[in-house]
Design a protein around this motif. Sequence first.
Motif, PDB file in Angstrom:
ATOM      1  N   GLY A  75      45.559  41.685  44.659  1.00 18.03           N
ATOM      2  CA  GLY A  75      44.167  42.036  45.647  1.00 18.03           C
ATOM      3  C   GLY A  75      44.882  43.294  46.636  1.00 18.03           C
ATOM      4  N   GLY A  93      33.718  38.606  42.250  1.00 14.40           N
ATOM      5  CA  GLY A  93      35.348  38.507  42.979  1.00 14.40           C
ATOM      6  C   GLY A  93      34.938  38.303  44.201  1.00 14.40           C
ATOM      7  N   ARG A  94      35.596  38.601  45.308  1.00 16.77           N
ATOM      8  CA  ARG A  94      35.709  37.421  46.432  1.00 16.77           C
ATOM      9  C   ARG A  94      36.535  38.703  47.735  1.00 16.77           C
ATOM     10  NH1 ARG A  94      40.218  34.040  49.038  1.00 16.77           N
ATOM     11  NH2 ARG A  94      41.671  35.111  47.912  1.00 16.77           N
ATOM     12  N   ASP A 132      40.023  40.327  46.111  1.00 18.49           N
ATOM     13  CA  ASP A 132      40.578  40.478  44.788  1.00 18.49           C
ATOM     14  C   ASP A 132      38.843  39.615  43.842  1.00 18.49           C
ATOM     15  OD1 ASP A 132      39.204  37.769  45.540  1.00 18.49           O
ATOM     16  OD2 ASP A 132      42.159  36.605  45.672  1.00 18.49           O
ATOM     17  N   GLY A 133      39.661  40.162  42.702  1.00 16.99           N
ATOM     18  CA  GLY A 133      39.275  39.577  41.807  1.00 16.99           C
ATOM     19  C   GLY A 133      37.661  40.858  40.671  1.00 16.99           C
ATOM     20  N   VAL A 134      37.862  42.399  42.066  1.00 17.10           N
ATOM     21  CA  VAL A 134      36.964  43.213  41.248  1.00 17.10           C
ATOM     22  C   VAL A 134      37.338  44.375  41.929  1.00 17.10           C
ATOM     23  CG1 VAL A 134      35.341  42.555  43.173  1.00 17.10           C
ATOM     24  CG2 VAL A 134      37.285  43.515  44.563  1.00 17.10           C
TER      25      VAL A 134
END
Length: 226
Positions: A75, A93-94, A132-134
């Motif tokens: 992240g 993502g978040r 995070d997740g992107v």
Amino acid sequence: MKRMIITIFIISLFVLVGCQQNPSEKVLHYEANNEIIGTEKDEIIGDVSDTIYESIDRSNSEAEEMMVGPVEREGEEVTPSKGRYTISGGLSGRVVISDEQGNLLLEEILDQAYGVQSVTVDLNGSHSVYFDGVEEAMISPAQTNFSNELSAGIWEVGKDIEAGDYSVMAASEQAFGDLMIFEEGESTRLYEIIDTSPESMIEVSLEDGQKVKISGLAFLEFKPKS
């Protein structure tokens, strides 16, 4: 998972009503207007940063556009300058926004294909924005205009939407989330939006200075009541 458990609990209360002569206050509130009260409300809302009550200058004189990425697996966190922003990410993502004490202001799952495409929020210059997740994310200064269609994020009554009485319903296919109304010194109101049908429309009264937080929903439509 916690949210799913709470929803199942509320549904179970409805089932139990058939076995009771006097339904509980929680059931009556939910049945009347999809409003969640009590400990279930507190668990869904959680501890929200007091910075939600701050009202920043909407001229965005200090706001700057930021491109974040490529975001590593662990992240990435940034601290944008003071302003009002629209934050969007890659496919999914978040985004987590916290104050300088680490208290949560907003947490949202961004999903460009099926859910929330962006969030719009005031940042006071000390808020941290974590992704995070992107693969990458964009933080763009947001213009202020009165509107009766609001997306995910935090909005101020009297600046983004006029005070008044409204019927509210989801304005997109993705329709399961929450509408929260914050007023300093008052108990936060929490309403659940479960689908796009007229039968799921809720009724709210908005007053100047209140903050409206929309979570899990791409858009809500606020229809003024005559």
